[in-house]
Design a protein around this motif. Sequence first.
Motif, short mmCIF file in Angstrom:
data_model
loop_
_atom_site.label_atom_id
_atom_site.label_comp_id
_atom_site.label_asym_id
_atom_site.label_seq_id
_atom_site.Cartn_x
_atom_site.Cartn_y
_atom_site.Cartn_z
N LEU A 96 0.85 -1.19 0.00
CA LEU A 96 0.00 0.00 0.00
C LEU A 96 0.88 1.23 0.00
N ARG A 97 0.49 2.21 -0.78
CA ARG A 97 1.20 3.49 -0.81
C ARG A 97 0.18 4.59 -0.50
N CYS A 98 0.46 5.39 0.51
CA CYS A 98 -0.52 6.37 0.97
C CYS A 98 0.11 7.76 1.07
N TYR A 99 -0.63 8.74 0.60
CA TYR A 99 -0.22 10.14 0.78
C TYR A 99 -1.46 10.99 0.99
N HIS A 100 -1.35 11.91 1.94
CA HIS A 100 -2.40 12.91 2.15
C HIS A 100 -1.71 14.23 2.45
N PRO A 101 -2.14 15.32 1.81
CA PRO A 101 -1.43 16.59 2.00
C PRO A 101 -1.64 17.25 3.35
N THR A 102 -2.66 16.83 4.10
CA THR A 102 -2.95 17.52 5.37
C THR A 102 -3.17 16.60 6.56
N ASN A 148 0.92 -12.89 5.77
CA ASN A 148 1.23 -12.03 4.64
C ASN A 148 0.63 -10.62 4.74
N PRO A 149 0.94 -9.87 5.79
CA PRO A 149 0.45 -8.50 5.87
C PRO A 149 1.10 -7.64 4.79
N PRO A 150 0.43 -6.58 4.34
CA PRO A 150 1.01 -5.74 3.29
C PRO A 150 2.14 -4.86 3.82
N ILE A 151 3.02 -4.46 2.93
CA ILE A 151 3.98 -3.41 3.23
C ILE A 151 3.28 -2.08 3.00
N LEU A 152 3.33 -1.21 3.97
CA LEU A 152 2.71 0.11 3.84
C LEU A 152 3.81 1.17 3.74
N ILE A 153 3.77 1.94 2.68
CA ILE A 153 4.68 3.07 2.49
C ILE A 153 3.84 4.33 2.54
N GLY A 187 7.34 -3.49 8.54
CA GLY A 187 6.23 -3.56 7.61
C GLY A 187 5.67 -2.21 7.23
N VAL A 188 6.16 -1.15 7.88
CA VAL A 188 5.70 0.21 7.60
C VAL A 188 6.92 1.10 7.35
N LEU A 189 6.89 1.81 6.25
CA LEU A 189 7.92 2.79 5.92
C LEU A 189 7.27 4.15 5.85
N ILE A 190 7.87 5.14 6.52
CA ILE A 190 7.30 6.49 6.53
C ILE A 190 8.36 7.47 6.06
N HIS A 191 7.97 8.30 5.12
CA HIS A 191 8.85 9.34 4.60
C HIS A 191 8.17 10.69 4.81
N ILE A 192 8.92 11.64 5.31
CA ILE A 192 8.37 12.96 5.61
C ILE A 192 8.80 13.97 4.55
N ILE A 193 7.84 14.75 4.07
CA ILE A 193 8.15 15.85 3.17
C ILE A 193 8.42 17.08 4.02
N PRO A 194 9.64 17.61 3.99
CA PRO A 194 9.96 18.77 4.84
C PRO A 194 9.23 20.02 4.38
N VAL A 195 9.05 20.95 5.29
CA VAL A 195 8.31 22.17 4.96
C VAL A 195 9.00 22.98 3.87
N GLU A 196 10.29 22.75 3.68
CA GLU A 196 11.01 23.48 2.64
C GLU A 196 10.51 23.12 1.24
N ALA A 197 9.95 21.91 1.11
CA ALA A 197 9.40 21.48 -0.19
C ALA A 197 7.99 22.04 -0.31
N SER A 198 7.90 23.31 -0.56
CA SER A 198 6.61 24.01 -0.47
C SER A 198 5.69 23.75 -1.64
N VAL A 199 6.22 23.34 -2.79
CA VAL A 199 5.39 23.09 -3.97
C VAL A 199 5.78 21.74 -4.58
N HIS A 200 4.81 20.87 -4.71
CA HIS A 200 5.04 19.59 -5.37
C HIS A 200 3.71 19.03 -5.85
#
Length: 270
Positions: A96-102, A148-153, A187-200
């Motif tokens: 699973l790949r998840c992203y939410h802007p807020t 067999n649980p999913p990998i969540l990114i 089983g869970v990987l989390i990546h943070i978008i820093p505040v410096e990346a203001s537009v994407h």
Amino acid sequence: MESEPTAELIRAQLRRLRLAAELTQEDFGKQVHFSGSQISAIELGQRPYDRLFLKRADEVLNSDGLLLGLLRIAELHGQPHFLRPWLDAERVAQQLRCYHPTLVPGLLQTEHYARAMIRADDMFSDDEVERRLAVRMDRQAILTRPNNPPILIAVIEEATLRRADESFRGIMTQQIGHLLDCVKRGGVLIHIIPVEASVHVGLDGPLTLARGAEGDWVGYLENQVGGATIDRADEIATLLSRWEGIRSVALPKGQSELLMKEVMESWSTI
């Protein structure tokens, strides 16, 4: 609200289990903190039951979670039609790949955080808030299932972790601690978008992707009034490209964990 056929099934199973345990309505009621007349009313469909009652009933009747499980199935099948295809894909996903802007993605939310987010919609009654919360918490079980649980990114905005007023600080501290625990558990990987990346590209809106056992992808896009499950090849290709754009501006795993710890400590010491 559970469907009437399912409600009848739950009541019938409750009565069957009680009789098999050789308990009168009065005796059973004492063990679940209800009167005999209240148990009778529940079994006859004259009085509603809730999750707490079914949980107690399962414990007293040694039913291995049968009654609560039936309620969970009813709640999932009671979801809006637009959501059901996605729930099916989520349940069997290998990744699973998840992203939410807020927001923190729902599969990683603590109970307190999730309740606060659901309760923000003042159109929901307290009962509806708790029903939606229970469904959200139940969906998280896929991450810890034995087989067999999913990998969540997940990609989360730093600004999301830092958005908290004084009344929300404790909830946010607990939420970030939970994220770190999930990463540590595996089983869970989390990546943070820093505040410096203001537009994407991710700022256009949330997206979730599920990869099945055969390598096929399904996407889900939510909005203010519902959501849509995406399975057309060209649209999936677009979402996968968008995901790569989002992931490319996020920090690596180690730096993301350090940033989460820093934010959590800042909330703990203010």
